[in-house]
Design a protein around this motif. Structure first.
Motif, PDB file in Angstrom:
ATOM      1  N   LYS A  52      -9.038  -3.808 -67.891  1.00 48.90           N
ATOM      2  CA  LYS A  52      -7.801  -3.569 -68.636  1.00 48.90           C
ATOM      3  C   LYS A  52      -6.705  -3.072 -67.706  1.00 48.90           C
ATOM      4  O   LYS A  52      -6.992  -2.375 -66.723  1.00 48.90           O
ATOM      5  CB  LYS A  52      -8.088  -2.478 -69.673  1.00 48.90           C
ATOM      6  CG  LYS A  52      -7.179  -2.424 -70.853  1.00 48.90           C
ATOM      7  CD  LYS A  52      -7.791  -1.408 -71.826  1.00 48.90           C
ATOM      8  CE  LYS A  52      -6.919  -1.188 -73.026  1.00 48.90           C
ATOM      9  NZ  LYS A  52      -7.481  -0.106 -73.849  1.00 48.90           N
ATOM     10  N   ILE A  54      -3.240  -0.774 -67.718  1.00 48.91           N
ATOM     11  CA  ILE A  54      -2.507   0.180 -68.571  1.00 48.91           C
ATOM     12  C   ILE A  54      -1.326   0.740 -67.767  1.00 48.91           C
ATOM     13  O   ILE A  54      -1.354   0.706 -66.531  1.00 48.91           O
ATOM     14  CB  ILE A  54      -3.420   1.341 -69.036  1.00 48.91           C
ATOM     15  CG1 ILE A  54      -4.041   2.058 -67.814  1.00 48.91           C
ATOM     16  CG2 ILE A  54      -4.493   0.887 -70.005  1.00 48.91           C
ATOM     17  CD1 ILE A  54      -4.763   3.335 -68.159  1.00 48.91           C
ATOM     18  N   GLN A  58      -0.514   6.549 -68.190  1.00 47.78           N
ATOM     19  CA  GLN A  58      -1.633   6.812 -69.095  1.00 47.78           C
ATOM     20  C   GLN A  58      -2.884   7.289 -68.327  1.00 47.78           C
ATOM     21  O   GLN A  58      -3.907   7.582 -68.930  1.00 47.78           O
ATOM     22  CB  GLN A  58      -1.968   5.549 -69.903  1.00 47.78           C
ATOM     23  CG  GLN A  58      -0.972   5.333 -71.030  1.00 47.78           C
ATOM     24  CD  GLN A  58      -1.287   4.098 -71.837  1.00 47.78           C
ATOM     25  OE1 GLN A  58      -0.367   3.409 -72.215  1.00 47.78           O
ATOM     26  NE2 GLN A  58      -2.536   3.802 -72.090  1.00 47.78           N
ATOM     27  N   TYR A  63      -6.485  10.710 -72.760  1.00 44.63           N
ATOM     28  CA  TYR A  63      -6.876   9.697 -73.740  1.00 44.63           C
ATOM     29  C   TYR A  63      -7.593   8.585 -72.984  1.00 44.63           C
ATOM     30  O   TYR A  63      -7.087   8.078 -71.983  1.00 44.63           O
ATOM     31  CB  TYR A  63      -5.638   9.127 -74.460  1.00 44.63           C
ATOM     32  CG  TYR A  63      -6.027   8.105 -75.493  1.00 44.63           C
ATOM     33  CD1 TYR A  63      -6.402   8.475 -76.795  1.00 44.63           C
ATOM     34  CD2 TYR A  63      -6.054   6.734 -75.165  1.00 44.63           C
ATOM     35  CE1 TYR A  63      -6.794   7.527 -77.720  1.00 44.63           C
ATOM     36  CE2 TYR A  63      -6.430   5.781 -76.097  1.00 44.63           C
ATOM     37  CZ  TYR A  63      -6.812   6.186 -77.373  1.00 44.63           C
ATOM     38  OH  TYR A  63      -7.205   5.247 -78.283  1.00 44.63           O
ATOM     39  N   ASP A  65      -8.651   5.137 -71.987  1.00 44.71           N
ATOM     40  CA  ASP A  65      -8.223   3.750 -72.170  1.00 44.71           C
ATOM     41  C   ASP A  65      -9.232   2.766 -71.582  1.00 44.71           C
ATOM     42  O   ASP A  65      -9.450   1.693 -72.115  1.00 44.71           O
ATOM     43  CB  ASP A  65      -6.866   3.527 -71.485  1.00 44.71           C
ATOM     44  CG  ASP A  65      -5.767   4.362 -72.122  1.00 44.71           C
ATOM     45  OD1 ASP A  65      -5.331   3.995 -73.222  1.00 44.71           O
ATOM     46  OD2 ASP A  65      -5.379   5.397 -71.521  1.00 44.71           O
ATOM     47  N   ASP A  71      -9.669   5.685 -65.966  1.00 43.74           N
ATOM     48  CA  ASP A  71      -8.298   6.176 -66.132  1.00 43.74           C
ATOM     49  C   ASP A  71      -8.257   7.672 -66.366  1.00 43.74           C
ATOM     50  O   ASP A  71      -7.191   8.273 -66.361  1.00 43.74           O
ATOM     51  CB  ASP A  71      -7.601   5.442 -67.296  1.00 43.74           C
ATOM     52  CG  ASP A  71      -8.280   5.712 -68.626  1.00 43.74           C
ATOM     53  OD1 ASP A  71      -9.535   5.621 -68.666  1.00 43.74           O
ATOM     54  OD2 ASP A  71      -7.586   6.042 -69.607  1.00 43.74           O
TER      55      ASP A  71
END
Ligand code: MAN
Length: 441
Positions: A52, A54, A58, A63, A65, A71
């Motif tokens: 992914k 991002i 982030q 949070y 991800d 991350d």
């Protein structure tokens, strides 16, 4: 601090402080030097597993991800995330991200508790020093053991050479004895033939010489009785020959005793031919001497043959890649455990002696039995005495590194199956390079 500032100024200063706290919390923590390249500040961040993309802000936003948790290296947001403790001066390692800021100091450099109330101290230097001292101590001990190992290797090399030379000598002696045997066998046969021929001739001459009443060769004369008794015609009469002639075997009651046979034999004969004829006497004694010489050399050959066989057997054993275990041959090690005295004679056998003095075999030397990468760490002794209502006794000997060579433990984990620990510097291995305590990032 803010006493002289206007309200507008204060707002700006507070905003700057909050921003710096926010940026600080985003600071890429918990990653190793080799992973730093994935976290270079750009617009976007690609999860390390490539799953992914991002926006970069982030990263470490508390949070999760990315599936691989990459991350959030500095927060506890991802379930499988891991946090790298750099631990400068000590050992780097990963901890689960869930332990970040949980109030418990996990990294000795305190880096995992960067936002918690727990006042963690940086203890890496002390830990590093302590570990270095320990490692140095272990290295010294291992160095000493490896030096002892080198000594037993050298001893093994010398013994091996000696045994090889001994084998060559014995082989020479054996060849020599073999030649002597060939000659002596011929000599003995020749001497025997000579003596037999002389006896035959003498007997024949006496037989034909005289049949007159005064002749000693008439049927009832001592010579005739002698010939009658001397059934194998070797010129002498044995007790067996007299017994065979004078007492029917089936008549046990009238069978002659050995003494009776000797007396009757003496009475009936004038003595052996050898007693009478000096030529026969000389030939018989030469034949006897040849037979005795042959026997002596045969015995010597037999002894040398056995020595060669034993030596070859000994030299055929695998004593380790550097013959480091050869010095154990011909040594035995004992250990008393409860009522038993166990004895291990490497490359030979294992025994168990009970309080009553009974000695039971726990196995004879079989083979090395360690894993393929280190076969010399275990010895198998097999086919010992069968166990009552159980298996044949077997022993596995585990070789452990130590300064002294000694039997350290004996166990019987299952009935009649024994496990021993033999400690010896011969089984010490140079340590794999220590995982580094690092002093630089
Ligand atoms: C003896 C010993 C023991 C073994 C029993 C089995 O007592 O050899 O070690 O377990 O026999 O009957």
């Amino acid at each position: 601090m803010f006493t002289n500032c206007s309200l507008g100024h204060c707002h700006i200063i507070i905003a700057v402080v909050l921003w710096s706290i926010c940026v600080d919390s985003r600071k890429i923590r918990g990653i190793s030097l080799s992973y730093k390249r994935f976290y270079r500040e750009r617009k976007s961040f690609l999860c390390i597993d490539g799953s992914k993309m991002i926006p970069f802000d982030q990263v470490n936003d508390d949070y999760c991800d990315c599936m691989d948790g990459s991350d959030e290296p500095g927060t506890a947001a991802c379930p499988d995330g891991r946090f790298y403790c750099t631990n400068l001066g000590y050992r780097s390692h990963y901890i689960p991200s869930s332990r970040v800021n949980d109030g418990i100091c996990d990294c000795c450099d305190a880096s995992d508790e960067y936002r918690s109330q727990t006042p963690c101290q940086n203890t890496c230097r002390n830990l590093g020093q302590r570990e270095r001292a320990e490692v140095e101590g272990q290295t010294r001990v291992l160095g000493e053991r490896l030096r002892l190992k080198q000594l037993v290797i050298e001893e093994g090399v010398l013994t091996w050479r000696e045994k090889q030379a001994q084998l060559r000598d014995l082989q020479r002696v054996s060849d020599d004895l073999q030649t002597q045997l060939d000659d002596l066998r011929k000599e003995e046969a020749r001497r025997k033939e000579e003596a037999d021929a002389l006896r035959e001739r003498e007997m024949g001459a006496r037989e034909t010489a005289d049949n007159s009443p005064t002749s000693p060769y008439r049927p009832e004369s001592p010579i005739s009785v002698f010939k009658e008794l001397d059934s194998n015609r070797d010129g002498s009469i044995t007790v067996d020959e007299v017994q065979a002639k004078l007492s029917p075997v089936q008549d046990e009651e009238h069978a002659l005793s050995e003494d009776e046979a000797v007396i009757k034999g003496r009475r009936g004969v004038p003595g052996s031919l050898a007693d009478e004829d000096p030529n026969i006497k000389a030939a018989v004694s030469a034949a006897e001497k040849a037979a005795a010489d042959l026997k002596r050399v045969e015995d010597a050959y037999e002894t040398v043959y056995m020595e060669i066989r034993d030596l070859r057997e000994k030299l055929s054993i695998d004593y380790g890649s550097e013959r480091e275990f050869l010095f154990l041959h011909n040594q035995c090690f004992q250990l008393k455990v409860y009522e038993y005295i166990y004895e291990l004679c490497p490359f030979s056998q294992v025994t168990q002696k009970s309080a009553s003095g009974e000695v039971v075999s726990l196995g004879k030397w079989g083979s090395w039995a360690g894993p393929p990468e280190n076969p010399y760490c275990q010895m198998r002794y097999e086919s010992g005495e069968p166990c009552w209502q159980g298996p044949t006794r077997n022993t596995m000997v585990m070789l452990i590194c130590g300064t002294e060579t000694a039997l350290r433990s004996v166990k019987e984990p299952s009935k009649c199956q024994y496990v021993m620990e033999l400690q010896t510097p011969a089984s010490c291995q140079p340590a794999l390079r220590q995982r580094g305590i690092h002093s630089e990032l």
